[in-house]
Design an enzyme around this catalytic site. Structure first.
Site, mmCIF file in Angstrom:
data_model
loop_
_atom_site.group_PDB
_atom_site.id
_atom_site.type_symbol
_atom_site.label_atom_id
_atom_site.label_comp_id
_atom_site.label_asym_id
_atom_site.label_seq_id
_atom_site.Cartn_x
_atom_site.Cartn_y
_atom_site.Cartn_z
ATOM 1 N N GLU A 1 19.254 47.825 78.956
ATOM 2 C CA GLU A 1 18.738 46.859 78.098
ATOM 3 C C GLU A 1 17.954 47.431 76.661
ATOM 4 O O GLU A 1 17.105 48.431 76.892
ATOM 5 C CB GLU A 1 17.597 46.101 78.644
ATOM 6 C CG GLU A 1 17.528 44.308 78.288
ATOM 7 C CD GLU A 1 18.830 43.706 78.603
ATOM 8 O OE1 GLU A 1 19.800 43.412 77.638
ATOM 9 O OE2 GLU A 1 19.158 43.436 79.630
ATOM 10 N N ASP B 1 27.929 41.292 73.716
ATOM 11 C CA ASP B 1 28.255 40.007 74.076
ATOM 12 C C ASP B 1 29.846 39.472 73.839
ATOM 13 O O ASP B 1 30.217 38.870 74.634
ATOM 14 C CB ASP B 1 27.456 38.963 73.451
ATOM 15 C CG ASP B 1 26.161 39.261 73.492
ATOM 16 O OD1 ASP B 1 25.657 40.246 74.244
ATOM 17 O OD2 ASP B 1 25.005 38.352 72.917
HETATM 18 MG MG MG Z 1 23.576 34.726 71.336
#
Ligand code: MG
Ligand code: ADP
Length: 391
Positions: free
Chosen positions: A42, A185
């Site tokens: 992270e 992502d």
């Molecule tokens: Mg987003």
């Protein structure tokens, strides 16, 4: 309460029915792209480090049909988006490029339509999703990658590679939603494979699938259902602090630094920047090590690294919040839990916990009893990346 994750087929049915009542006739194409959870790694992406996400069984579905109208008409079925839920915009051309505008949800779609390398003559489409919006499970990338996959199926123009496809979707989010996101992502939503997580090197953009399909263990994602406003302002500060620390250490990025380098330069760094850099450097190292122990099936060691990651994010990086800390503490008290951590940017959103399957209910019950907020639970195994579906 455990959220029942809808079947993809029921999302397709729901979207197809809405398509017929909105536009008439039947859609000819259906696609799905998943949300994601980051298991470890992270705040490492902008430090050229490693991230380790998996695709979720929660997906964004688009159904639709090609038209020659020169118009793109889209309806979303989620009431969590900003109104209006139906939009219409011209198919982009070099003389009339699209611009971001209201409603903001449509900008993710317009961005991908604009950056798509093929010719888009027009379409009608309906979007629906089981990824919670704004919950840190990347509904935004799911929407972008679903849009790209939809356009591929509609036009026959395939991306040169999955990497190119992910990078176009990232550019759409940068340019049309003004979110300076990393690559994680879009990479995982594009490249995810059922039964695998994906180790991504954010420097070289190389990625490798890592098997994670043991039926005896599972991940439980717990949404704290809080989002503190700090998240927007603190992110650029952390980025800058990492950049400054790398500069002081004489490195291009913290990827190149070791904890020994950091100790050597401790005197030249402010207390705060020292702690920020200590998180980034240790987290990059921890992510690589965690993947190695996971490959050996050592869930105990892997889980401990997940919890170490949380503690580092809480104490050194200071991006956690009382609700996330509470959820992690509660989880680690439960039998069968290997490890637990906040996931995503921080200041709210979700935690991710690795637990023996036989203890999932214990974890959920204990959290429901002890968490002072209202939690939502998703029991998830690594799922498939974006795909074209049959109608
Ligand atoms: Mg987003
Ligand atoms: P996250 O990606 O963590 O869910 P973001 O703030 O990055 O949160 O993205 C959420 C935004 O993406 C929503 O506010 C909305 O504008 C858009 N979005 C995502 N999924 C959909 C959808 N199915 N329909 C309409 N808009 C969506």
């Amino acid at each position: 309460m455990t959220t029942k994750i809808p079947e993809v087929s029921s999302l397709v049915q729901e979207a197809a029915a809405a398509f017929t009542s909105q536009y008439g006739g039947q859609p000819s194409v259906a696609v799905a792209a998943p949300g994601r959870v980051n298991i470890i790694g992270e705040h490492t992406d902008y430090n050229d480090g490693f991230v380790f996400p998996m695709a979720l069984p929660m997906v964004t579905v688009i159904v639709g049909r090609k038209t020659e109208s020169g118009l793109c008409r889209v309806k979303t079925l989620t009431d969590k988006a900003d109104k209006p839920f139906e939009v219409e915009f011209p198919a982009p051309s070099s003389s009339k490029p699209l611009q971001p505008s209201k409603p903001s949800w449509a900008n993710y779609i317009k961005g991908v339509v604009t950056c798509f390398p093929g010719v888009v003559s027009g379409f009608d489409a309906v979007v629906t999703s089981s990824v919670p919006l704004g919950g840190g499970l990347s509904s935004s990338a799911a929407l972008e990658v679903a849009t790209y996959t939809f356009l591929e199926a509609l036009t026959g123009t395939k991306a040169k590679s999955l990497k190119d496809k992910a990078l176009v979707c990232q550019k759409a989010e940068h340019d049309f939603a003004s979110v300076p996101c990393g690559i994680m992502d879009q990479f995982i939503s594009t490249m995810g494979k059922k039964g695998n997580a994906l180790l991504i090197d954010c420097r070289s953009l190389e990625s490798n699938l890592v098997p994670l399909s043991d039926p005896n263990v599972t991940f439980v994602i717990i949404n704290s259902n809080v989002r503190h406003t700090l998240s927007g302002t603190e992110y650029p500060t952390r980025r800058r602090q990492c950049h400054d620390a790398a500069h002081t250490l004489g490195k291009t990025s913290l990827r190149d630094a070791t904890l020994q380098d950091l100790e050597k330069h401790k005197g030249s760094l402010s207390e705060e920047v020292y702690h920020r850099a200590r998180h980034a450097i240790s987290e990059i190292q921890r992510t690589e090590e965690a993947v190695e122990v996971l490959k050996k099936g050592d869930y105990t060691a892997f889980g401990k690294m997940m919890t170490d990651s949380h503690n580092s994010l809480r104490d050194d990086y200071e991006v956690s919040c009382p609700e996330l800390d509470q959820l992690v503490t509660i989880a680690t008290e439960c039998p069968g839990v290997y490890g637990s951590r906040m996931t995503g940017g921080g200041f709210g959103g979700c935690t991710v916990t690795l637990v023996k399957r036989e203890n999932v209910d214990d974890l959920i019950h204990h959290t429901q009893e002890c968490y002072t907020g209202k939690a939502t639970f998703y029991v998830c195994q690594p799922a498939e990346g974006a795909q074209v579906l049959s109608l």
